[in-house]
Design an enzyme around this catalytic site. Structure first.
Site, short mmCIF file in Angstrom:
data_model
loop_
_atom_site.label_atom_id
_atom_site.label_comp_id
_atom_site.label_asym_id
_atom_site.label_seq_id
_atom_site.Cartn_x
_atom_site.Cartn_y
_atom_site.Cartn_z
N SER A 138 10.24 -6.48 -3.50
CA SER A 138 11.56 -6.37 -4.15
C SER A 138 12.65 -6.69 -3.14
O SER A 138 12.46 -6.46 -1.93
CB SER A 138 11.75 -4.95 -4.67
OG SER A 138 13.10 -4.75 -5.02
N TYR A 182 11.58 4.26 -2.11
CA TYR A 182 10.96 3.14 -2.83
C TYR A 182 11.12 1.84 -2.02
O TYR A 182 10.16 1.08 -1.84
CB TYR A 182 11.62 3.01 -4.21
CG TYR A 182 11.30 1.74 -4.97
CD1 TYR A 182 10.10 1.60 -5.66
CD2 TYR A 182 12.22 0.69 -5.02
CE1 TYR A 182 9.82 0.42 -6.37
CE2 TYR A 182 11.95 -0.48 -5.73
CZ TYR A 182 10.75 -0.60 -6.40
OH TYR A 182 10.48 -1.76 -7.09
N1 LIG Z 1 11.96 -3.78 -12.55
C1 LIG Z 1 12.62 -4.19 -11.49
O1 LIG Z 1 13.85 -4.17 -11.47
C2 LIG Z 1 11.88 -4.72 -10.30
C3 LIG Z 1 12.60 -5.40 -9.32
C4 LIG Z 1 11.95 -5.90 -8.21
C5 LIG Z 1 10.60 -5.70 -8.07
N2 LIG Z 1 9.92 -5.00 -9.02
C6 LIG Z 1 8.48 -4.81 -8.80
O2 LIG Z 1 7.78 -5.46 -9.82
C7 LIG Z 1 6.54 -4.79 -10.06
C8 LIG Z 1 6.40 -4.47 -11.53
O3 LIG Z 1 7.48 -3.64 -11.91
P1 LIG Z 1 7.90 -3.40 -13.44
O4 LIG Z 1 9.35 -3.41 -13.48
O5 LIG Z 1 7.12 -4.27 -14.32
O6 LIG Z 1 7.41 -1.88 -13.61
P2 LIG Z 1 6.86 -1.11 -14.89
O7 LIG Z 1 7.42 -1.69 -16.12
O8 LIG Z 1 7.11 0.33 -14.61
O9 LIG Z 1 5.28 -1.42 -14.83
C9 LIG Z 1 4.49 -0.96 -13.77
C10 LIG Z 1 3.05 -1.26 -14.04
O10 LIG Z 1 2.25 -0.69 -13.00
C11 LIG Z 1 1.33 0.24 -13.57
N3 LIG Z 1 1.10 1.35 -12.64
C12 LIG Z 1 2.02 2.20 -12.14
N4 LIG Z 1 1.43 3.12 -11.37
C13 LIG Z 1 0.09 2.84 -11.39
C14 LIG Z 1 -1.05 3.45 -10.80
N5 LIG Z 1 -0.95 4.55 -10.03
N6 LIG Z 1 -2.27 2.90 -11.02
C15 LIG Z 1 -2.38 1.81 -11.80
N7 LIG Z 1 -1.35 1.20 -12.39
C16 LIG Z 1 -0.11 1.72 -12.19
C17 LIG Z 1 1.97 0.69 -14.87
O11 LIG Z 1 1.05 1.23 -15.81
P3 LIG Z 1 0.73 2.82 -15.92
O12 LIG Z 1 2.03 3.54 -15.77
O13 LIG Z 1 0.05 2.98 -17.24
O14 LIG Z 1 -0.20 3.14 -14.79
C18 LIG Z 1 2.55 -0.63 -15.34
O15 LIG Z 1 1.53 -1.41 -15.90
C19 LIG Z 1 6.55 -3.56 -9.16
O16 LIG Z 1 5.83 -3.85 -7.97
C20 LIG Z 1 8.01 -3.38 -8.84
O17 LIG Z 1 8.20 -2.71 -7.62
C21 LIG Z 1 10.52 -4.52 -10.14
#
Ligand SMILES: NC(=O)c1ccc[n+]([C@@H]2O[C@H](COP(=O)([O-])OP(=O)(O)OC[C@H]3O[C@@H](n4cnc5c(N)ncnc54)[C@H](OP(=O)(O)O)[C@@H]3O)[C@@H](O)[C@H]2O)c1
Lengths: 85, 258
Positions: B153, B166
């Site tokens: 990120s 984070y």
């Molecule tokens: N959203 C943003 O603004 C943003 C910005 C920059 C980077 N990112 C990065 O992009 C990636 C995806 O983020 P997102 O926004 O798509 O998040 P999200 O909507 O919260 O999805 C996260 C995913 O990871 C899974 N997960 C979380 N904890 C887990 C665990 N302990 N074991 C297995 N699976 C797990 C969740 O499923 P379960 O909860 O069912 O386990 C879900 O499938 C992350 O690495 C995040 O840091 C996000």
């Protein structure tokens, strides 16, 4: 074939396969040959050997933090000991 | 899953695709990556702690039989991760790519965060990534080929008030990326990271309206990102087109950190 020779044979085959895949010649291994200096394996070759042996023998003694293996016979003995529990 | 179907599938696997593990594919960016890779002919394996409607749709789709595999498991549990990777290898015979996407976010004043917040962030965002990468790298070493994409990120690069812990886990992925690229390069295993800006997913739902406006103002392209902005970059880093790129961070943030 005894248990000992079986394990030894598997290790020989695995190392030779790894040597061959990277374009190096197969070898006949001697007990006191050093894995790195004499046989010419680098740390990633050793890692690949250990992974391949885990696939075939179902064990990886290094997962428990085993270190200090230098020679071919030490490697064979480590697997024999781990397999015999 | 029927082994014969799997094997039959692999024989017809186009040269340009492969077997990929995407962690956290149930929703958000992970689900978008899974969809995109399925659309492009990849064999996709994913896991998260719980399933979702999208996962069930893929599982039920007859056109994806033998091309999609999902399990529920926690990325922080070493034994579960090890056994998952073993299952994927046994089913598909190889693992060509890994996308480390699963993560959790915890926001709040750092001084008031709990021990449990710290522990979970470390265990899932960094620990989970270590465990999965180790197991997959072992397989890639034997194959002498592979590609790893770590989803980090921009907050790991430039920071964000309220996301210190984070951000630290996301910055940790850069160190992992640079070092593993050096360690594994000789075996034709490439390791890169993507640093998205703020994305419209559940993870960013907690942003206050004022924060959202501020992010938009500071982004030259004038909006928050979407998962669809990021997925082509994931696919690029997995493709032959990026064959001479390793150890790099690709920022996808509409210019927010320009
Ligand atoms: N959203 C943003 O603004 C943003 C910005 C920059 C980077 N990112 C990065 O992009 C990636 C995806 O983020 P997102 O926004 O798509 O998040 P999200 O909507 O919260 O999805 C996260 C995913 O990871 C899974 N997960 C979380 N904890 C887990 C665990 N302990 N074991 C297995 N699976 C797990 C969740 O499923 P379960 O909860 O069912 O386990 C879900 O499938 C992350 O690495 C995040 O840091 C996000």
């Amino acid at each position: 074939m005894t248990h000992t020779t079986l394990v030894r044979r598997k290790i020989e085959l695995t190392i030779n396969q790894i040597l061959e895949e990277s374009g190096r010649a197969r070898q006949d291994f001697q007990d006191d040959q050093a894995l790195v200096r004499d046989i010419g394996l680098d740390s990633l070759d050793l890692a690949a050997t250990v992974v391949q042996l885990e696939h075939e023998l179902g064990i990886d003694p290094f997962r428990e933090g085993r270190t200090g293996v230098q020679t071919f016979s030490e490697l064979v003995r480590l697997y024999e000991d781990s397999l015999s529990g | 899953m029927n082994e014969l179907v799997m094997n039959a599938g692999l024989q017809t696997l186009p040269e340009t695709t492969g077997v990929v593990i995407v962690s956290g594919g149930s929703r958000g960016l992970g689900a978008c990556i899974v969809q995109d890779l399925l659309d492009h002919g990849y064999f996709v394996c994913s896991f998260s702690r719980s399933s979702s409607a999208r996962i069930e749709t893929w599982q039920a789709d007859p056109a994806l039989q033998g091309r999609f595999y999902f399990e529920t498991l926690d990325a922080g549990h070493a034994e579960a991760v090890r056994s998952y990777v073993r299952t994927v290898r046994d089913k598909f015979g190889r693992i060509d790519f890994l996308v480390n996407n699963a993560a959790i976010a915890r926001d709040g004043v750092f001084a008031l965060m709990t021990d449990s917040d710290f522990q979970q962030l470390l265990q899932i965002n960094l620990g989970g990534c270590f465990l999965l990468t180790r197991e997959v790298a072992r397989q890639m070493l034997v194959q002498r080929k592979g590609g790893i994409v770590n989803i980090s990120s921009i907050v790991g690069l430039s920071g964000f008030s309220g996301l210190a812990a984070y951000s630290a886990t996301k910055a940790g992925l850069f160190g992992l990326t640079h070092s593993l690229a050096r360690e594994l390069g000789s075996r034709n295993i490439r390791v890169n990271a993507i640093a998205p800006g703020f994305l419209e997913t559940e993870m960013s739902e907690g942003l206050a309206e004022s924060q959202r406006k501020q992010i938009e103002r500071r982004t030259p392209l004038g909006r928050l990102g979407t998962p669809e902005d990021v997925v082509p970059v994931v696919r690029f880093l997995m493709s032959e087109d990026s064959r001479f790129i390793t150890g790099q961070i690709i920022t996808v943030d509409g210019g927010a950190t320009a």
